[in-house]
Motif scaffolding. Structure first.
Motif, mmCIF file in Angstrom:
data_model
loop_
_atom_site.group_PDB
_atom_site.id
_atom_site.type_symbol
_atom_site.label_atom_id
_atom_site.label_comp_id
_atom_site.label_asym_id
_atom_site.label_seq_id
_atom_site.Cartn_x
_atom_site.Cartn_y
_atom_site.Cartn_z
ATOM 1 N N VAL A 292 5.293 4.902 1.998
ATOM 2 C CA VAL A 292 5.646 6.177 2.626
ATOM 3 C C VAL A 292 6.320 5.945 3.986
ATOM 4 O O VAL A 292 7.288 6.631 4.336
ATOM 5 C CB VAL A 292 4.399 7.068 2.789
ATOM 6 N N ALA A 293 5.836 4.962 4.744
ATOM 7 C CA ALA A 293 6.452 4.653 6.030
ATOM 8 C C ALA A 293 7.902 4.225 5.863
ATOM 9 O O ALA A 293 8.795 4.665 6.596
ATOM 10 C CB ALA A 293 5.662 3.560 6.742
ATOM 11 N N PHE A 294 8.158 3.355 4.876
ATOM 12 C CA PHE A 294 9.524 2.909 4.613
ATOM 13 C C PHE A 294 10.411 4.081 4.203
ATOM 14 O O PHE A 294 11.527 4.244 4.714
ATOM 15 C CB PHE A 294 9.511 1.845 3.515
ATOM 16 N N LEU A 295 9.930 4.915 3.282
ATOM 17 C CA LEU A 295 10.718 6.062 2.835
ATOM 18 C C LEU A 295 10.945 7.052 3.970
ATOM 19 O O LEU A 295 12.002 7.691 4.049
ATOM 20 C CB LEU A 295 10.018 6.750 1.653
ATOM 21 N N PHE A 296 9.970 7.178 4.857
ATOM 22 C CA PHE A 296 10.134 8.054 6.024
ATOM 23 C C PHE A 296 11.316 7.591 6.867
ATOM 24 O O PHE A 296 12.148 8.399 7.303
ATOM 25 C CB PHE A 296 8.856 8.048 6.869
ATOM 26 N N CYS A 297 11.398 6.283 7.116
ATOM 27 C CA CYS A 297 12.477 5.740 7.942
ATOM 28 C C CYS A 297 13.839 5.985 7.309
ATOM 29 O O CYS A 297 14.795 6.371 7.994
ATOM 30 C CB CYS A 297 12.266 4.244 8.175
ATOM 31 N N VAL A 298 13.949 5.766 5.995
ATOM 32 C CA VAL A 298 15.210 6.004 5.299
ATOM 33 C C VAL A 298 15.568 7.491 5.348
ATOM 34 O O VAL A 298 16.708 7.875 5.614
ATOM 35 C CB VAL A 298 15.133 5.507 3.842
ATOM 36 N N THR A 299 14.559 8.342 5.118
ATOM 37 C CA THR A 299 14.778 9.787 5.160
ATOM 38 C C THR A 299 15.191 10.235 6.553
ATOM 39 O O THR A 299 16.044 11.127 6.704
ATOM 40 C CB THR A 299 13.502 10.528 4.724
ATOM 41 N N HIS A 300 14.604 9.639 7.565
ATOM 42 C CA HIS A 300 14.950 9.952 8.956
ATOM 43 C C HIS A 300 16.452 9.775 9.184
ATOM 44 O O HIS A 300 17.120 10.656 9.748
ATOM 45 C CB HIS A 300 14.161 9.031 9.891
ATOM 46 N N MET A 301 16.995 8.667 8.738
ATOM 47 C CA MET A 301 18.408 8.393 8.938
ATOM 48 C C MET A 301 19.279 9.311 8.083
ATOM 49 O O MET A 301 20.319 9.805 8.540
ATOM 50 C CB MET A 301 18.704 6.930 8.616
ATOM 51 N N GLN A 302 18.879 9.551 6.854
ATOM 52 C CA GLN A 302 19.681 10.403 5.989
ATOM 53 C C GLN A 302 19.667 11.852 6.458
ATOM 54 O O GLN A 302 20.685 12.560 6.349
ATOM 55 C CB GLN A 302 19.183 10.300 4.546
ATOM 56 N N LEU A 303 18.558 12.302 7.022
ATOM 57 C CA LEU A 303 18.490 13.643 7.579
ATOM 58 C C LEU A 303 19.451 13.787 8.749
ATOM 59 O O LEU A 303 20.185 14.782 8.868
ATOM 60 C CB LEU A 303 17.054 13.943 8.018
ATOM 61 N N SER B 245 0.817 -1.211 0.000
ATOM 62 C CA SER B 245 0.000 0.000 0.000
ATOM 63 C C SER B 245 0.853 1.264 0.000
ATOM 64 O O SER B 245 2.051 1.239 0.272
ATOM 65 C CB SER B 245 -0.922 0.004 1.224
ATOM 66 N N VAL B 246 0.191 2.380 -0.280
ATOM 67 C CA VAL B 246 0.853 3.690 -0.228
ATOM 68 C C VAL B 246 1.380 3.959 1.176
ATOM 69 O O VAL B 246 2.496 4.481 1.352
ATOM 70 C CB VAL B 246 -0.133 4.798 -0.665
ATOM 71 N N ASN B 247 0.596 3.598 2.195
ATOM 72 C CA ASN B 247 1.026 3.823 3.574
ATOM 73 C C ASN B 247 2.356 3.129 3.864
ATOM 74 O O ASN B 247 3.256 3.700 4.493
ATOM 75 C CB ASN B 247 -0.036 3.316 4.550
ATOM 76 N N ALA B 248 2.482 1.887 3.412
ATOM 77 C CA ALA B 248 3.703 1.126 3.667
ATOM 78 C C ALA B 248 4.900 1.751 2.954
ATOM 79 O O ALA B 248 5.992 1.855 3.527
ATOM 80 C CB ALA B 248 3.519 -0.326 3.234
#
Length: 333
Positions: free
Chosen positions: A74-85, A69-72
């Motif tokens: 976006v959640a995965f990309l959020f986690c990757v973005t969190h670390m890269q930020l 799903s879209v939710n999954a």
């Protein structure tokens, strides 16, 4: 707060967010700028960033359709973005320290230019917080915005004054566990319409302990450099020997939490056997490295530097085995 301390804090922040070298930055070719953008995001750590996102996303999904799903996504990309930020903030804040021993990071910061790095951080922050609002609207879980804000603030607190938790001694360790793994993990678990399962939350706690437990050599190998520049990491606070013992214990406790939570919440799956096997191999290697730190300080430092790359590879292996375990759980629902 006194005027002196205020001035000192202000000057420290100014030093981080401005380039005081007075050297004009020439605009690099597009390909070079893209390479620099990947360097400040620590693209070499992408496998572990993926683990941090995949484990909770797979555990949070109740069906294969939810996982797609879209939710999954976006959640995965959020986690990757969190670390890269967090990595971009750290690259910006530590560019002068890294210039002595890790020229690749400051070269990328100065190659892009400090103002451009700040733009990268600002745009990534907007996407990061925007993703939390997007998922909150879709699920009605508005605590997701608070979780995202907590993660963002912890990233600032880790790399920047006045807290600078990277240099907070033993407090650095729970900051890494909570900020790098648990916060994005909880975000992913909450990114679906249903509620939380206690077993999934405990697995994320175990993942936090196990992953950070296997990356101790990365901190320990920089002991002398951190000491020279006044960066009081948890390794400096504990000493190399005790830090390795603490990390070995964290690895064992984290793996047992993962195994126990999955067994009692979701029942037996062959993924448990696979995870246990990889953990035993990693734990044995960890104890081998730990035994090598029993001698003099010089011997201990030589041991951790010798294994600075090997142990994180074990951590990545355990991480992706945890992903496989989560997939077994999803398949058995």
């Amino acid at each position: 707060m006194s005027s002196t301390s205020t001035t000192t804090l202000g000057s420290r922040l100014t030093e981080v967010f401005t380039d005081s070298r007075g050297v004009p930055v020439e605009r690099a070719p597009l390909g070079t700028r893209l390479k620099y953008a990947l360097v400040i995001r620590r693209i070499e750590f992408l496998p572990i960033h993926m683990v941090i996102g995949l484990v909770p996303t797979v555990l949070g999904a109740r069906t294969w359709d939810e996982l797609a799903s879209v939710n999954a996504v976006v959640a995965f990309l959020f986690c990757v973005t969190h670390m890269q930020l967090a990595d971009m903030l750290n690259a910006l804040a530590d560019r002068q320290l890294d210039a002595t021993y890790k020229a690749r990071q400051p070269a990328a910061v100065y190659g892009l230019g400090v103002p451009k790095v700040i733009v990268h951080i600002a745009v990534t922050t907007a996407l990061y917080l925007g993703a939390s609002v997007f998922i909150a609207v879709r699920t009605g879980h508005w605590d997701l915005v608070a979780i995202a804000l907590a993660g963002w603030l912890m990233g600032l607190a880790y790399s920047l004054p006045p807290l600078h938790l990277k240099s907070a001694g033993i407090r650095q360790l729970p900051t890494l566990q909570f900020g790098c793994v648990f916060i994005p993990g909880m975000f992913a678990l909450r990114s679906f319409d249903h509620g939380l399962e206690w077993g999934s939350v405990v697995v994320i706690v175990g993942l936090s302990l196990a992953l950070t437990g296997t990356f101790v050599t990365n901190h320990a190998e920089d002991y002398l450099e951190d000491q020279q520049f006044g960066i009081r990491t948890y390794v400096l606070a504990l000493g190399i020997r005790r830090a390795m013992l603490v990390q070995s214990t964290m690895l064992a406790l984290g793996a047992l939490l993962v195994l126990g939570a999955v067994w009692f919440e979701f029942g037996f799956t062959w993924g448990l056997v696979l995870y246990a096997a990889v953990w035993v191999i990693t734990q044995r290697f960890m104890w081998t490295v730990t035994r090598g730190t029993r001698g003099s300080f010089e011997d201990a430092l030589a041991t951790v530097r010798k294994n600075a790359l090997s142990l994180p590879y074990h951590g990545v292996a355990m991480g992706f085995t945890n992903v496989a375990l989560a997939l077994f759980v999803l398949g058995g629902r």
